[in-house]
Design a protein around this motif. Structure first.
Motif, PDB file in Angstrom:
ATOM      1  N   ARG A  45      98.563 142.483   2.438  1.00  0.00           N
ATOM      2  CA  ARG A  45      97.630 141.759   3.304  1.00  0.00           C
ATOM      3  C   ARG A  45      97.366 142.524   4.596  1.00  0.00           C
ATOM      4  NH1 ARG A  45     100.062 136.085   4.286  1.00  0.00           N
ATOM      5  NH2 ARG A  45      98.103 135.842   5.469  1.00  0.00           N
ATOM      6  N   VAL A  46      98.387 143.155   5.141  1.00  0.00           N
ATOM      7  CA  VAL A  46      98.223 143.930   6.370  1.00  0.00           C
ATOM      8  C   VAL A  46      97.289 145.122   6.115  1.00  0.00           C
ATOM      9  CG1 VAL A  46      99.385 145.442   8.022  1.00  0.00           C
ATOM     10  CG2 VAL A  46     100.397 143.230   7.411  1.00  0.00           C
ATOM     11  N   LEU A  47      97.519 145.821   4.991  1.00  0.00           N
ATOM     12  CA  LEU A  47      96.715 147.003   4.695  1.00  0.00           C
ATOM     13  C   LEU A  47      95.267 146.653   4.391  1.00  0.00           C
ATOM     14  CD1 LEU A  47      99.257 149.045   2.548  1.00  0.00           C
ATOM     15  CD2 LEU A  47      98.702 149.314   4.963  1.00  0.00           C
ATOM     16  N   LYS A  48      95.030 145.390   4.007  1.00  0.00           N
ATOM     17  CA  LYS A  48      93.661 144.924   3.772  1.00  0.00           C
ATOM     18  C   LYS A  48      93.055 144.269   5.008  1.00  0.00           C
ATOM     19  CE  LYS A  48      94.324 144.053  -1.181  1.00  0.00           C
ATOM     20  NZ  LYS A  48      94.408 143.004  -2.228  1.00  0.00           N
ATOM     21  N   ASN A  49      93.768 144.353   6.144  1.00  0.00           N
ATOM     22  CA  ASN A  49      93.286 143.767   7.403  1.00  0.00           C
ATOM     23  C   ASN A  49      93.047 142.264   7.292  1.00  0.00           C
ATOM     24  OD1 ASN A  49      93.234 146.209   8.946  1.00  0.00           O
ATOM     25  ND2 ASN A  49      91.359 146.784   7.871  1.00  0.00           N
ATOM     26  N   ASP A  50      93.951 141.595   6.620  1.00  0.00           N
ATOM     27  CA  ASP A  50      93.872 140.137   6.503  1.00  0.00           C
ATOM     28  C   ASP A  50      94.065 139.522   7.888  1.00  0.00           C
ATOM     29  OD1 ASP A  50      94.313 137.404   6.072  1.00  0.00           O
ATOM     30  OD2 ASP A  50      95.207 137.761   4.105  1.00  0.00           O
ATOM     31  N   SER A  94     100.063 137.757  11.506  1.00  0.00           N
ATOM     32  CA  SER A  94     100.294 137.818  12.956  1.00  0.00           C
ATOM     33  C   SER A  94     100.328 139.255  13.447  1.00  0.00           C
ATOM     34  CB  SER A  94     101.607 137.118  13.313  1.00  0.00           C
ATOM     35  OG  SER A  94     102.703 137.879  12.846  1.00  0.00           O
ATOM     36  N   GLU A  95     100.049 139.437  14.734  1.00  0.00           N
ATOM     37  CA  GLU A  95     100.032 140.773  15.312  1.00  0.00           C
ATOM     38  C   GLU A  95     101.413 141.410  15.280  1.00  0.00           C
ATOM     39  OE1 GLU A  95      98.303 144.110  16.514  1.00  0.00           O
ATOM     40  OE2 GLU A  95      97.252 142.244  16.009  1.00  0.00           O
ATOM     41  N   ALA A  96     102.457 140.605  15.481  1.00  0.00           N
ATOM     42  CA  ALA A  96     103.831 141.137  15.473  1.00  0.00           C
ATOM     43  C   ALA A  96     104.181 141.674  14.088  1.00  0.00           C
ATOM     44  CB  ALA A  96     104.808 140.050  15.901  1.00  0.00           C
ATOM     45  N   THR A  97     103.818 140.901  13.053  1.00  0.00           N
ATOM     46  CA  THR A  97     104.088 141.360  11.682  1.00  0.00           C
ATOM     47  C   THR A  97     103.281 142.611  11.373  1.00  0.00           C
ATOM     48  OG1 THR A  97     104.536 139.093  10.958  1.00  0.00           O
ATOM     49  CG2 THR A  97     103.965 140.700   9.256  1.00  0.00           C
ATOM     50  N   ARG A  98     102.035 142.627  11.807  1.00  0.00           N
ATOM     51  CA  ARG A  98     101.172 143.789  11.576  1.00  0.00           C
ATOM     52  C   ARG A  98     101.788 145.045  12.191  1.00  0.00           C
ATOM     53  NH1 ARG A  98      96.013 143.285  10.211  1.00  0.00           N
ATOM     54  NH2 ARG A  98      96.025 141.135  10.984  1.00  0.00           N
ATOM     55  N   GLU A  99     102.295 144.936  13.421  1.00  0.00           N
ATOM     56  CA  GLU A  99     102.895 146.092  14.094  1.00  0.00           C
ATOM     57  C   GLU A  99     104.136 146.579  13.357  1.00  0.00           C
ATOM     58  OE1 GLU A  99     103.591 144.999  18.114  1.00  0.00           O
ATOM     59  OE2 GLU A  99     101.450 144.978  18.670  1.00  0.00           O
TER      60      GLU A  99
END
Length: 336
Positions: A17-22, A26-31
């Protein structure tokens, strides 16, 4: 993705999901995920993913001369539609060597392309029949020979007839023809259009002014120089593609001659040369777009009854640059 998730303390699904820019992540999880990606040097294997989902997501394009702007524009048209439908394009160049083409086709099929768009380098197309047992094939700029498949063509006959008619209407009865090899469909059709314009005007073409088999600007320049050196040379020139036109223009420049020139393909700076030019123009990008649409349509119908072979023709139009000659003129003396 499992390794990235373990390091970032999230699931592999969250990594996806992060790599697909979902936007739901959350921003913390993305980082944390991107930090793990950087640390592990992770890159998604798109080929493996596509094969798992069914198909490589790639289509192949084979052209005859990538140095020719026509084929560059055609490739851009193919890529535009391929991107629109989520495909990537693999490009191969046969360098106008028909003996190389079968290996290029086999290589693309071996790389699991889902379909092919081909500009055939010659009239022998048996190797394409073999490729069609594995993937759909669409031809561009040249028609199929003994194959039941789609193709996208240019109005070669009509464009050549119209451009030649422009020269004839100005009073030229000695028009030289500088053409590519007659075995090529485009060469044969453009000669046919050249001849038809003469017949309609009631003018007999001079066969001694016809040169065929020209493959580039250099061979065209030599042929034009030979014609211009004749005691009873041409009063105008017709060229069957942009490279031949450029070679003929070089010959005119070298001899200090100004003659009207008609030819297929517009080219850069043709409007600022100050020469009387009559050029057959068309949208080369559209040839690529149409070919790609036909291929995507066949790919969409793989599970059902395939459509009958289709032929799409891209229209031409004649554009004029410079001052029309107003009739045949003799060559001016060479400049100092």
């Amino acid at each position: 993705m499992q390794d990235v998730g373990k390091l970032a303390q999230v699931s592999a699904m969250t990594v996806s999901r992060v790599l697909k820019n979902d936007p739901g992540v959350s921003e913390a999880t993305r980082e944390r995920v991107f930090a793990a990606v950087d640390r592990l040097g992770y890159r998604r294997n798109q080929t493996a993913r596509s094969l798992r989902l069914g198909g490589s997501g790639m289509i192949g394009l084979v052209v005859t001369n990538l140095a020719n702007p026509f084929y560059s524009r055609l490739a851009l048209g193919v890529q535009e539609v391929a991107t629109e439908y989520g495909f990537r394009m693999l490009l191969s160049n046969s360098a106008e060597q028909s003996e190389r083409e079968p290996d290029l086709i086999d290589g693309l099929v071996d790389h699991q392309v889902e379909g092919l768009i081909v500009v055939p380098a010659g009239s022998r197309q048996q190797h394409l029949a073999g490729a069609m047992r594995h993937v759909p094939v669409v031809l561009a700029a040249r028609p199929p020979a003994g194959l039941d498949t789609d193709c996208v063509l240019v109005e070669d006959f009509h464009g050549a007839r119209e451009a030649t008619a422009c020269l004839l209407s100005e009073g030229h009865t000695r028009i030289a023809f500088l053409g590519n090899p007659p075995a090529l469909y485009t060469g044969a059709e453009r000669l046919r259009g050249f001849w038809a314009a003469h017949e309609e005007a009631g003018v007999e073409p001079d066969s001694t002014l016809i040169r065929q088999g020209l493959v580039d600007a250099a061979t065209a320049e030599r042929a034009a120089l030979d014609l211009l050196d004749r005691s009873k040379g041409p009063t105008a020139l017709f060229c069957t593609n942009n490279r031949i036109s450029q070679g003929a223009i070089r010959a005119l420049y070298r001899t200090g001659t100004t003659l009207p020139l008609a030819g297929f393909d517009d080219f850069d700076l043709s409007d600022v040369l100050g020469l009387p030019l009559t050029l057959v123009s068309y949208d080369a990008d559209e040839i690529g777009r149409q070919a790609a649409r036909l291929l995507v349509d066949r790919l969409d119908r793989r599970e059902g009854e395939p459509p009958a072979p289709r032929r799409v023709t891209v229209p031409t139009r004649v554009i004029r640059h410079g001052v029309p000659s107003g009739g045949p003129r003799s060559a001016p003396p060479s400049p100092a």
